[in-house]
Design an enzyme around this catalytic site. Structure first.
Site, PDB file in Angstrom:
ATOM      1  NE  ARG A 120      -4.123   1.815   1.027  1.00 37.78           N
ATOM      2  CZ  ARG A 120      -5.129   2.135   0.222  1.00 37.78           C
ATOM      3  NH1 ARG A 120      -5.137   1.743  -1.037  1.00 37.78           N
ATOM      4  NH2 ARG A 120      -6.147   2.829   0.675  1.00 37.78           N
ATOM      5  N   GLY A 155     -13.808  -1.488  -6.731  1.00 36.60           N
ATOM      6  CA  GLY A 155     -15.136  -0.929  -6.436  1.00 36.60           C
ATOM      7  C   GLY A 155     -15.193  -0.074  -5.189  1.00 36.60           C
ATOM      8  CB  THR A 208      -9.298  -0.817  -7.294  1.00 38.83           C
ATOM      9  OG1 THR A 208      -9.168   0.365  -6.553  1.00 38.83           O
ATOM     10  CG2 THR A 208      -8.757  -1.991  -6.556  1.00 38.83           C
ATOM     11  CB  SER A 239      -7.153  -0.271   1.598  1.00 37.47           C
ATOM     12  OG  SER A 239      -7.627  -0.957   0.470  1.00 37.47           O
ATOM     13  CG  ASN A 256      -8.433   6.059  -4.458  1.00 38.06           C
ATOM     14  OD1 ASN A 256      -9.244   5.167  -4.250  1.00 38.06           O
ATOM     15  ND2 ASN A 256      -8.546   7.241  -3.906  1.00 38.06           N
TER      16      ASN A 256
HETATM   17  O1  DON Z   1      -8.065   1.060  -1.265  1.00 34.28           O
HETATM   18  C1  DON Z   1      -9.239   1.314  -1.477  1.00 34.28           C
HETATM   19  O2  DON Z   1     -10.155   0.905  -0.796  1.00 34.28           O
HETATM   20  C2  DON Z   1      -9.577   2.170  -2.683  1.00 34.28           C
HETATM   21  N1  DON Z   1      -8.445   2.979  -3.024  1.00 34.28           N
HETATM   22  C3  DON Z   1     -10.016   1.291  -3.793  1.00 34.28           C
HETATM   23  C4  DON Z   1     -10.403   2.058  -5.028  1.00 34.28           C
HETATM   24  C5  DON Z   1     -11.206   1.306  -5.995  1.00 34.28           C
HETATM   25  O3  DON Z   1     -11.583   0.180  -5.788  1.00 34.28           O
HETATM   26  C6  DON Z   1     -11.593   2.035  -7.227  1.00 34.28           C
HETATM   27  N2  DON Z   1     -12.189   1.164  -8.178  1.00 34.28           N
HETATM   28  N3  DON Z   1     -13.269   1.081  -8.559  1.00 34.28           N
END
Ligand code: DON
Length: 592
Positions: free
Chosen positions: A111, A495, A403, A474, A423
């Site tokens: 991360r 998501g 993501t 996250s 992100n």
């Molecule tokens: O780490 C996380 O929870 C977010 N940065 C995830 C972002 C994400 O899933 C975007 N996609 N649709």
């Protein structure tokens, strides 16, 4: 006249026959189409499921060359940075959950981290409209402060220090069996020679053009004068050179030397705050995965700084006592129980979860059976609790806080589950000049002000406040499941806040509703995250009758286009690998 009439009758007769043929054959034709769409991807040996056909193929090729699941995973991660720039990355981060064929399990946290020059209130403005980097507010000032809703999302100040390259090097050093160089070659070639865009990709690049132009003062490969069309070729020459440096110098090819210089130059130009010290100190971390049980299945998922594993185990433990099979798929009672559990779980997330290196996350307590029984005891399948009556559980702190997902199983039986992200789609939209890679906008995953929602509507407080060197919380939930001590399922999805609930429902779809892997992925999803007090449902996921019933017990329903974009692998009852890849995207599972 007579001849004309006879001709006409002949023509009418031909039309008539055609129509009859269409009517008779239509059911077979449409069935065939549906069968093809939902065709099971089965294999005896190995399987890859990822967001793009090219990255899945890269993974399979590595497996065919004798590589294991870890080699394939590294090659897929780099390939995605080229062929899926929305989320595939070298300028972002993610999490790996793995299970070796011996049964040994583990996880790697790559991360992103907050830069050392970041500070708690860096996205807040005072009344004079000047940004408050390194300015410590007195507590009573905080309410007066205004959040700059863009700075944590777009441009140079939105990025955390990328973790992907360090993570991939560590993963390969510990588990890889092929040469590192071999894993980089496919992505270098794809970036140098280009690849053809899918329709979804060309649309997505066209709709992001204005934002790209806003933050990039130079020309970048994602923007051209005309509109992108399906099958146009996207070439990324600078990215190819950067990947080549990573191939030759591994970690140093990114965190020092030419790439680092270009990255810091880009930051200087855009008033960003990365320093060489940040890059030198970035290190991914091996962590103990979260382990829980659901109906005799062992659930292995990601722990903090992801909330995914804890939240998933809480949800599964919570739903275990309800007979959702008899309630029916997406029925009033099933949906309401899910939403009630989800509200309570997301309330805990907002208060108790953050980077465990900075905040004492009470992991064991949060997944403790007695704690959860008490937390969920007031749930009534036919009654909705308003979100303002739901609070996080009370914990006494005496314990040491766009993501994409891909899944790989190799012929040896090793399994790798990786969720990786910039992100938002294309992250901060900043492309590093001369180095060709996109930077993340992961800083928005921090709680920029207590109770202020991030781009996914998630709120938080102290546990997830910005601190230099800290990882932002996250929702990513790369997960592996065992049944009778054997590998059973590998799954995950992008998501944002819906990641946890999509993984949750996909598991229930397989275990409780006995769906195939592909059916479980295809099945429509719902989502509740406590705040806002809204039940999100995918289009056509519930009947009008169920919708009316849900509204009558107090749900506010918001219909969304899609929820989740899963990439999963199931070991089915015939001991075959069954891929499940999400048709909501361009995702593809390939076996061999
Ligand atoms: O780490 C996380 O929870 C977010 N940065 C995830 C972002 C994400 O899933 C975007 N996609 N649709």
């Amino acid at each position: 006249m007579k001849i004309l009439n006879r001709n006409r009758i002949h023509i009418y007769y031909k039309y008539f026959l055609k129509i009859v043929a269409i009517i008779l054959l239509f059911p077979f034709y449409s069935c065939e189409k549906i069968k093809n769409k939902n065709k099971k991807v089965l294999s005896d040996s190995a399987m890859v499921s990822s967001a793009h056909s090219i990255s899945s193929k890269v993974g399979i090729d590595i497996l065919k060359q004798g590589g294991n699941a870890f080699d394939a995973a590294v090659a897929i991660q780099f390939a995605l940075s080229v062929v899926y720039p929305n989320a595939g990355n070298i300028g972002g981060g993610g999490f790996v959950v793995y299970r070796l064929n011996s049964g040994e399990i583990g996880s790697l946290d790559f991360r992103e981290k907050a830069p050392f020059l970041s500070s708690k209130n860096m996205y807040l403005y005072n009344k004079n409209d000047s940004i408050l980097i390194n300015y410590e507010l007195k507590n009573n000032d905080l309410n007066e402060m205004i959040v700059d809703v863009n700075k944590s999302k777009i441009g140079h100040l939105a990025s955390g220090i990328p973790g992907t390259v360090d993570g991939m090097v560590k993963l390969h050093e510990k588990f890889g069996i092929l040469d590192w160089e071999k894993l980089l070659n496919p992505s270098i070639k794809l970036a140098r020679d280009g690849y053809q865009l899918t329709t979804a990709q060309s649309n997505s690049l066209n709709s992001t053009k204005d934002l790209f132009l806003k933050v990039n003062k130079k020309s970048i490969p994602f923007v051209k004068n005309n509109r992108w069309k399906t099958n146009d070729t996207l070439v990324q020459s600078n990215l190819s050179l950067t990947l080549n440096r990573i191939k030759n110098q591994k970690r140093d090819g990114f965190y020092s030397g030419i790439t680092a210089k270009l990255l810091l130059k880009e930051m200087n130009k855009g008033k960003g705050i990365f320093t060489q010290g940040d890059l030198d100190k970035y290190s991914s971390i091996w962590r103990k995965p979260i382990v829980g049980y659901y109906k005799n299945h062992k659930i292995i998922s990601m722990g903090p700084p992801s909330s995914g594993g804890i939240a998933l185990v809480q949800l599964l433990k919570g739903i275990e006592k309800y007979n959702i099979k008899s309630y029916g798929f997406n029925s009033l009672k099933t949906i309401n129980v899910m939403a009630e559990l989800e509200s309570r779980v997301y309330a805990d997330r907002a208060t108790h979860l953050g980077d465990p290196d900075f905040y004492k996350v009470p992991v064991e307590k949060l997944i403790n059976s007695n704690y959860l029984e008490n937390k969920f005891k007031n749930i009534n399948p036919l009654k909705k609790t308003p979100s303002n009556e739901i609070k996080e559980g009370s914990i006494t702190y005496n314990e040491s806080n766009e993501t994409t997902h891909f899944s790989v199983v190799d012929k040896f039986g090793n399994a790798v589950s990786i969720t990786t992200t910039l992100n938002g789609s294309y992250g901060s939209k900043v492309v590093v000049g001369g180095a060709g890679f996109l930077l993340n906008n992961e800083m928005d995953d921090f709680s920029v002000k207590p109770g202020f929602p991030n781009m996914f509507g998630l709120i938080g407080g102290k546990a997830n406040s910005i601190e230099p060197g800290k990882r932002m919380l996250s929702s990513m939930t790369p997960t592996i499941i065992e049944k009778n001590n054997n590998l059973f399922m590998v799954l995950g999805t992008p998501g944002g806040s819906t990641i946890i609930t999509s993984v949750f429902q996909t598991i229930l779809n397989v275990i409780d509703y006995e769906m195939t892997m592909q059916e479980a992925v295809d099945a429509k999803k719902i989502h509740h995250q406590w705040v806002p007090d809204i039940l999100y449902v995918e289009k056509n996921s519930i009947s009008n009758e169920t919708k009316k019933q849900l509204i009558s017990i107090g749900h506010k329903i918001n219909e969304r286009g899609t929820i989740g974009r899963m990439d999963c692998i199931l070991i089915n009852s015939d001991n075959k690998l069954e891929g499940g890849s999400d048709k909501r995207g361009d995702n593809i599972a390939i076996g061999y």
